[in-house]
Design a protein around this motif. Structure first.
Motif, PDB file in Angstrom:
ATOM      1  N   LYS A 292      10.341   2.074   1.209  1.00  0.00           N
ATOM      2  CA  LYS A 292      10.288   0.619   1.362  1.00  0.00           C
ATOM      3  C   LYS A 292      11.563   0.026   0.768  1.00  0.00           C
ATOM      4  CE  LYS A 292       6.220   0.931  -0.330  1.00  0.00           C
ATOM      5  NZ  LYS A 292       5.033   0.899  -1.042  1.00  0.00           N
TER       6      LYS A 292
ATOM      7  N   TYR B 228      10.650   2.473  -3.704  1.00  0.00           N
ATOM      8  CA  TYR B 228      11.528   1.461  -3.102  1.00  0.00           C
ATOM      9  C   TYR B 228      12.994   1.844  -3.235  1.00  0.00           C
ATOM     10  CZ  TYR B 228       8.002  -2.141  -2.357  1.00  0.00           C
ATOM     11  OH  TYR B 228       6.935  -2.859  -1.899  1.00  0.00           O
TER      12      TYR B 228
ATOM     13  N   ASP C 239      11.135  -5.270   2.305  1.00  0.00           N
ATOM     14  CA  ASP C 239       9.671  -5.317   2.221  1.00  0.00           C
ATOM     15  C   ASP C 239       9.270  -6.141   1.011  1.00  0.00           C
ATOM     16  OD1 ASP C 239       8.862  -3.221   4.313  1.00  0.00           O
ATOM     17  OD2 ASP C 239      10.425  -2.228   3.132  1.00  0.00           O
TER      18      ASP C 239
ATOM     19  N   ARG D 226       0.269  -5.488  -2.818  1.00  0.00           N
ATOM     20  CA  ARG D 226       0.044  -4.775  -1.551  1.00  0.00           C
ATOM     21  C   ARG D 226      -1.420  -4.896  -1.107  1.00  0.00           C
ATOM     22  NH1 ARG D 226       3.934  -4.868   1.394  1.00  0.00           N
ATOM     23  NH2 ARG D 226       5.748  -4.694   0.081  1.00  0.00           N
TER      24      ARG D 226
END
Ligand code: SAH
Ligand code: SF4
Ligand code: F3S
Length: 445
Positions: free
Chosen positions: A5, A33, A43, A120
């Motif tokens: 991400k 990430y 994201d 999330r």
């Protein structure tokens, strides 16, 4: 790692925020990430914010507004606010801008991965605690990626000084110093990864009093001497200092410690004792000037920079002139100057304010004096050799840019140079913001 991400971080404010953004990227790296330079790809977007002046704080909301179309195009995009506005405004940010999923204060960002998991799941996450665990400690297992030649290293955080205009004691909390062993460990790691210059950071870095390896407290000077012994580290700097914490051992280090650079950022804010008292600075113009004298006696070529506030409540023309007089006497190589900005919750915000036109006029006069001094100091470098640590390519092909010992940007066109190289440069020109020169023949060793 093709499905990593992407995280976009935008950083505002001081160098401590730059350091914190790097640490946040590392913490999020552990959560899968990878950093991106474009918010369109992200994201998650994190704004690492500054609360020091009204404009800085308001910028956050206008930036958030600009991300709205991105969020509309991608409902999975998560948006977070970190740093000093997060600390100062907390939940209010989410009510003013409901698009914000996450708010994290500067002392809790090691908890970002857990917070990310929460958002999330479609929930909101807020953490503006001053936790007891050391955020630096939980960030120790970072990847051994190669680094550029210069790095920041936070050694001290927070402030107990409570200048009447300033939000830092509220947004960053009380003064805390990291143990010397941890700092040295981090410095060695940076050097192994290619760093040759380290700038030690703290809101009051010269108040550093970290635990020494054998117990007892180490001063900043003691820490600098220990860093001086690290092979491969070529340069040490520190910022920002308070005049009242400029101890004898630190002044002496400026004359004796070979890797400590001849540059000192020493804000005074005003040259009027009446205003300094109202600012709760706990020093006078005279004590500041005597201090500069002692520092220059230890290191005659040191370049002094400072911060100034104009239009502090009740500042008169005579007070302002005292500031100009102090500037004349010090002769600054560089300075940052600001119009006083009312900050909610600080004592000075309650007092009689100077009108905006007077502030603007004073700022303009102060800045033209400083610019003159700055240019004169820069121009005096022409014809001299300075050591430059090259950092990156310049705008023109074959050009490299680096910093002199005095923190002046210096550009040289020479294809033999690479980032990380330290070379002697003969200065041939002085422009508005930088110096230019050519490689000097090194004297025989
Ligand atoms: N710890 C540092 C400064 C941190 S803030 C120090 O003591 O020097 C950086 C600078 O922002 C300050 O030196 C001051 O000049 C300026 N500043 C802080 N609060 C301000 C305010 N309310 N309005 C205008 N300038 C401010
Ligand atoms: Fe703010 Fe004063 Fe502390 Fe500096 S010393 S951070 S200006 S309160
Ligand atoms: Fe701004 Fe916070 Fe630094 S208010 S100046 S980012 S400590």
């Amino acid at each position: 790692m093709t499905d990593a991400k992407k995280l976009y971080i935008r950083t505002y404010g001081c160098q401590m925020n730059v350091y914190d953004s790097e640490r946040m990227a590392e913490a999020m790296g552990a959560a899968g990430y990878r950093q991106t330079d474009s918010p369109e790809d992200a994201d998650m977007i994190l704004l690492n914010t500054c609360h020091i002046r009204e404009k800085a704080a308001e910028k956050v909301y206008s930036e958030l507004g600009r991300f709205k179309p991105l969020r509309e195009a991608n409902p999975d995009l998560k948006i977070g606010v970190a740093g000093c506005v997060a600390q100062a405004e907390g939940e209010e940010i989410m009510s003013r801008q409901p698009m914000v999923d996450l708010v994290v204060g500067p002392q809790s960002y090691h908890r970002l991965p857990q917070m990310e998991a929460r958002v999330r799941d479609g929930k909101k996450a807020l953490d503006t605690d001053f936790p007891v665990e050391d955020k630096f400690d939980t960030l120790r297992n970072r990847p051994k990626a190669r680094r550029g030649p210069t790095a920041f290293l936070t050694v001290q955080e927070g402030c107990d000084k409570f200048c009447a205009f300033c939000v830092v004691p509220y947004t960053r909390g009380a003064e805390v110093s990291r143990p010397a062993t941890r700092v040295l460990e981090e410095a060695r790691d940076l050097v192994e990864r290619g760093v040759r210059e380290i700038t030690l950071l703290g809101q009051n870095v010269n108040a550093y009093h970290g635990e020494g390896p054998e117990g007892g407290d180490w001063s900043l000077a003691r820490l600098i001497w220990a860093l001086n012994d690290i092979d491969g580290l070529e340069r040490i700097r520190f910022t920002t200092s308070h005049p009242n914490d400029m101890t004898d051992d630190l002044i002496a280090a400026h004359g004796q410690c070979e890797k400590l650079m001849p540059y000192l950022h020493l804000p005074v804010q005003s040259g009027s004792d009446r205003i300094l008292k109202r600012m709760n600075r706990k020093h006078t113009a005279e004590s500041y000037l005597r201090l500069i004298e002692r520092i220059r006696a230890a290191r005659p070529d040191i370049l002094i920079s400072g911060d100034f506030i104009v239009g502090f409540p009740e500042e008169t023309e005579a007070d302002f002139r005292a500031t100009l007089d102090l500037i004349e006497e010090v002769n600054y190589g560089y300075a940052f100057s600001f119009k006083y900005s009312e900050r909610p919750g600080t004592p000075a915000a309650e007092r009689a304010q100077v009108d905006e036109d007077a502030k603007a006029e004073r700022l303009q006069r102060l800045q033209s004096l400083i610019t003159r001094q700055q240019r004169a100091v820069q121009d005096s470098m022409v014809g001299h050799n300075v050591k430059v640590l090259f950092e990156k390519s310049g705008r023109q092909p074959g050009q490299m840019v680096g910093k002199s010992e005095y923190l002046h940007a210096v550009h040289v066109s020479d294809s033999s140079l690479a980032p990380g190289e330290l070379a002697s440069v003969e200065i041939t020109e002085s422009g508005p913001n930088s110096l230019g020169g050519r490689l000097a023949r090194m004297p025989a060793a």
